[in-house]
Design an enzyme around this catalytic site. Structure first.
Site, PDB file in Angstrom:
ATOM      1  CG  HIS A 306      -2.184   0.927   1.040  1.00 18.39           C
ATOM      2  ND1 HIS A 306      -1.843   2.404   1.151  1.00 18.39           N
ATOM      3  CD2 HIS A 306      -3.250   0.602   0.588  1.00 18.39           C
ATOM      4  CE1 HIS A 306      -3.056   2.808   1.219  1.00 18.39           C
ATOM      5  NE2 HIS A 306      -3.855   2.136   0.816  1.00 18.39           N
ATOM      6  CG  ASP A 363      -8.541  -4.091  -2.817  1.00 20.61           C
ATOM      7  OD1 ASP A 363      -9.536  -3.944  -2.450  1.00 20.61           O
ATOM      8  OD2 ASP A 363      -7.900  -3.594  -3.646  1.00 20.61           O
TER       9      ASP A 363
HETATM   10  N1  CMC Z   1       4.142  -7.640  -4.930  1.00 22.36           N
HETATM   11  C1  CMC Z   1       5.455  -7.898  -5.124  1.00 22.36           C
HETATM   12  N2  CMC Z   1       6.065  -6.675  -4.963  1.00 22.36           N
HETATM   13  C2  CMC Z   1       5.596  -5.601  -4.592  1.00 22.36           C
HETATM   14  C3  CMC Z   1       4.203  -5.594  -4.516  1.00 22.36           C
HETATM   15  C4  CMC Z   1       3.502  -6.479  -4.479  1.00 22.36           C
HETATM   16  N3  CMC Z   1       2.095  -6.532  -4.431  1.00 22.36           N
HETATM   17  N4  CMC Z   1       3.859  -4.245  -4.096  1.00 22.36           N
HETATM   18  C5  CMC Z   1       4.896  -3.538  -4.268  1.00 22.36           C
HETATM   19  N5  CMC Z   1       6.027  -4.186  -4.455  1.00 22.36           N
HETATM   20  C6  CMC Z   1       7.590  -3.886  -4.443  1.00 22.36           C
HETATM   21  C7  CMC Z   1       7.803  -2.999  -5.888  1.00 22.36           C
HETATM   22  O1  CMC Z   1       8.158  -3.919  -6.924  1.00 22.36           O
HETATM   23  C8  CMC Z   1       8.849  -2.024  -5.418  1.00 22.36           C
HETATM   24  O2  CMC Z   1      10.148  -3.023  -5.191  1.00 22.36           O
HETATM   25  P1  CMC Z   1      11.491  -2.326  -5.598  1.00 22.36           P
HETATM   26  O3  CMC Z   1      11.686  -1.246  -4.608  1.00 22.36           O
HETATM   27  O4  CMC Z   1      12.653  -3.387  -5.521  1.00 22.36           O
HETATM   28  O5  CMC Z   1      11.518  -1.675  -6.950  1.00 22.36           O
HETATM   29  C9  CMC Z   1       8.616  -1.872  -3.956  1.00 22.36           C
HETATM   30  O6  CMC Z   1       7.731  -2.905  -3.487  1.00 22.36           O
HETATM   31  C10 CMC Z   1       7.556  -0.589  -3.816  1.00 22.36           C
HETATM   32  O7  CMC Z   1       6.600  -0.715  -4.809  1.00 22.36           O
HETATM   33  P2  CMC Z   1       5.945   0.587  -5.402  1.00 22.36           P
HETATM   34  O8  CMC Z   1       5.088  -0.169  -6.466  1.00 22.36           O
HETATM   35  O9  CMC Z   1       6.822   1.594  -5.793  1.00 22.36           O
HETATM   36  O10 CMC Z   1       5.035   1.062  -4.185  1.00 22.36           O
HETATM   37  P3  CMC Z   1       3.808   2.119  -4.578  1.00 22.36           P
HETATM   38  O11 CMC Z   1       3.619   2.705  -3.103  1.00 22.36           O
HETATM   39  O12 CMC Z   1       4.043   2.951  -5.867  1.00 22.36           O
HETATM   40  O13 CMC Z   1       2.682   1.126  -4.955  1.00 22.36           O
HETATM   41  C11 CMC Z   1       0.642  -0.353  -4.673  1.00 22.36           C
HETATM   42  C12 CMC Z   1       1.393   0.766  -3.860  1.00 22.36           C
HETATM   43  C13 CMC Z   1      -0.375  -0.597  -3.694  1.00 22.36           C
HETATM   44  C14 CMC Z   1       0.337   0.038  -5.874  1.00 22.36           C
HETATM   45  C15 CMC Z   1       1.726  -1.735  -4.796  1.00 22.36           C
HETATM   46  O14 CMC Z   1       1.924  -2.037  -3.630  1.00 22.36           O
HETATM   47  C16 CMC Z   1       0.779  -2.537  -5.665  1.00 22.36           C
HETATM   48  O15 CMC Z   1       0.846  -2.711  -6.844  1.00 22.36           O
HETATM   49  N6  CMC Z   1       0.109  -3.805  -5.092  1.00 22.36           N
HETATM   50  C17 CMC Z   1      -0.684  -4.544  -5.763  1.00 22.36           C
HETATM   51  C18 CMC Z   1      -1.694  -3.978  -6.245  1.00 22.36           C
HETATM   52  C19 CMC Z   1      -2.853  -3.860  -5.075  1.00 22.36           C
HETATM   53  O16 CMC Z   1      -3.302  -4.902  -4.105  1.00 22.36           O
HETATM   54  N7  CMC Z   1      -3.603  -2.602  -4.978  1.00 22.36           N
HETATM   55  C20 CMC Z   1      -4.376  -2.492  -4.123  1.00 22.36           C
HETATM   56  C21 CMC Z   1      -4.167  -1.122  -3.166  1.00 22.36           C
HETATM   57  S1  CMC Z   1      -5.272  -1.229  -1.585  1.00 22.36           S
HETATM   58  C22 CMC Z   1      -6.622  -0.651  -2.037  1.00 22.36           C
HETATM   59  C23 CMC Z   1      -6.846   0.674  -2.649  1.00 22.36           C
HETATM   60  O17 CMC Z   1      -6.452   1.585  -2.155  1.00 22.36           O
HETATM   61  O18 CMC Z   1      -7.163   0.610  -3.905  1.00 22.36           O
END
Ligand code: CMC
Length: 427
Positions: A306, A363
């Site tokens: 998140h 989720d």
């Molecule tokens: N599985 C594997 N690796 C992950 C995941 C995941 N679900 N989420 C983040 N990472 C890794 C990402 O690859 C990155 O690694 P590195 O630093 O080595 O490059 C690091 O963690 C930081 O990730 P980010 O994408 O830069 O983080 P963010 O804050 O931009 O993204 C997020 C947050 C929710 C989009 C992301 O965690 C994600 O894609 N999660 C899966 C989708 C999901 O469950 N979304 C629902 C969010 S909660 C409900 C809502 O509010 O909609």
């Protein structure tokens, strides 16, 4: 406490006021930065940018705190009805008995949708994703209520708010009924909000349908947990679209589109599809954790991570417990729940997930409950939207009341510098 931040750029010192919120969050007000220095700030994905001051939802991602108007999510999910929470978010206070009765009654009286909307709806192919359909239908509502975009018409915002809350469930159930080839149900206004939704979803003209109170209660809780989440992607979209003075229906329609994405609300559908795949693949969760860690796989563990929660998501804790309770009460044995718990256990002890502070989010378990309630996978994100609706409305209303300026970020241009036009025959 107001203070000052000093910024030194190219050897010159500039002072900018700091501001502090009621829960101690701090910010530097850089509104005059470009005028004074020629610089802007850049923050891709707005990871560190406050877009507004808001009095609606407080969230502390480090401590796992979520409050609506000062009330803890745990208390509200346990004790309130979804419409009480909707009222709280939109009007700032919990309703009195009289206020609640009026609010609920107003919503009941607007549940029917103009029959001409059915003609629009009927034009969608049967397998259209319900999020695309919902976004279109909500936008189309502005055509039925043109005073929503007529600056000279009397302000009917309150009525549009009631209409949205009342008609959204009706429209959502149309999508489900069409995908099944079943006739749509008209609302039954003797029922409460959640029960009416369940009636429109599951009642058939050929048999009696009694709303199961366990299911109605579970739905009430899920909707409350999704009701607002401060400046997330869809809410920021609603505010941004609304800041151009676009009407409430178009702004909410844009929010639905933003929510649809798999990194946002669309994740709840992705999670259950992922869990089903793991079950079908023999339940080897380690294999999927390894795949998620392998950047070249392009695979993420949906329902994990998140932008703001870096310790735990309080909504996920409540939902996990609710999933256990509901499946037990309904006597459902869903193998995806066991796989989800195993996946959580493995991921939470894995260095990759620990280092990146990745925890189950709202989720992760919600789809398991939706499925237990009989809601099909492609409707999961619509359920999220139904829950988020009062939050979007409250944020839109707050933005308008504060007379916020049109949202218009800047950029750092990195394209070609001035070049001479070359006629087509010489290229
Ligand atoms: N599985 C594997 N690796 C992950 C995941 C995941 N679900 N989420 C983040 N990472 C890794 C990402 O690859 C990155 O690694 P590195 O630093 O080595 O490059 C690091 O963690 C930081 O990730 P980010 O994408 O830069 O983080 P963010 O804050 O931009 O993204 C997020 C947050 C929710 C989009 C992301 O965690 C994600 O894609 N999660 C899966 C989708 C999901 O469950 N979304 C629902 C969010 S909660 C409900 C809502 O509010 O909609």
């Amino acid at each position: 406490m107001a203070g000052t931040a000093e910024l030194i750029i190219e050897g010159k010192s500039y002072q900018y006021p700091t501001i502090e919120g009621s829960e101690g969050e701090k910010a530097i007000d850089i509104a005059k930065l470009r005028d004074e220095t020629g610089y802007i700030t850049i923050d891709s994905g707005y990871k560190n940018t406050g877009a507004t001051k808001s009095g609606i939802t407080f969230l502390d991602g480090e401590e796992g705190i979520l409050r609506y108007r000062g009330y803890s999510i745990e208390d509200l999910a346990d004790k309130a009805s979804f419409l009480e929470v909707a009222y709280l978010l939109i009007y700032g206070e919990l309703p009195t008995t009289e206020q609640y009765a009026k609010f609920e009654n107003d919503i009941r009286r607007h549940t029917i949708v103009n029959e001409d909307m059915r003609r629009i709806f009927n034009g969608f192919p049967v397998n259209s994703h319900p999020m695309g359909v919902m976004s279109s239908l909500i936008s189309a509502m502005s055509g039925f209520y043109p005073d929503s975009y007529d600056d000279k018409a009397p302000d009917r915002t309150e009525l549009h708010i009631i209409r949205l809350l009342a008609k959204f469930p009706t429209l959502a159930t149309w999508c489900y009924k069409k995908s099944n080839g079943h006739p749509i149900n008209y609302p039954k206004n003797s029922l409460d909000y959640c029960s009416n939704f369940l009636h429109m979803m599951f009642s058939l003209p050929v048999e009696n349908y009694e709303v199961n109170p366990v299911i109605s209660k579970a739905l009430n809780k899920l909707l409350i947990l999704h009701a607002d989440h401060e400046q997330n992607c869809s809410t920021s979209t609603v505010r941004l679209v609304g800041s151009s003075k676009a009407n409430l229906y178009s702004s909410i329609s844009a929010g639905i589109s933003a929510l649809w994405g798999p990194l946002h609300g669309g994740a709840n559908q992705e999670v259950i599809e992922m869990l089903d795949e793991i079950v079908a693949d023999g339940g080897d969760v380690e294999k999927y954790v390894l795949k998620a860690k392998d950047k070249s796989s392009g695979f993420r563990l949906f329902g994990f991570g998140h932008r703001v929660y870096k310790n735990f998501d309080p909504r996920a804790r409540i939902i996990k417990k609710a999933a256990d309770d509901i499946l037990e009460t309904l006597g459902i044995n869903d193998p995806t729940l066991e796989v989800a718990k195993k996946l959580e256990e493995v991921a939470l002890t894995d260095e990759y997930f620990i280092a990146r502070k990745l925890y189950p989010n709202v989720d992760f378990y919600s789809g398991i409950i939706y499925r237990a309630l009989g809601i099909p996978t492609n409707m999961f994100t619509v359920m999220f939207a139904l829950g988020r609706l009062p939050g979007w409305i409250a944020q839109w209303k707050e933005m308008r009341a504060a007379k916020e300026p049109i949202g218009r970020p800047r950029q750092i241009y990195t394209g070609a510098t001035l070049r001479e036009f070359v006629p087509i025959e010489k290229r």
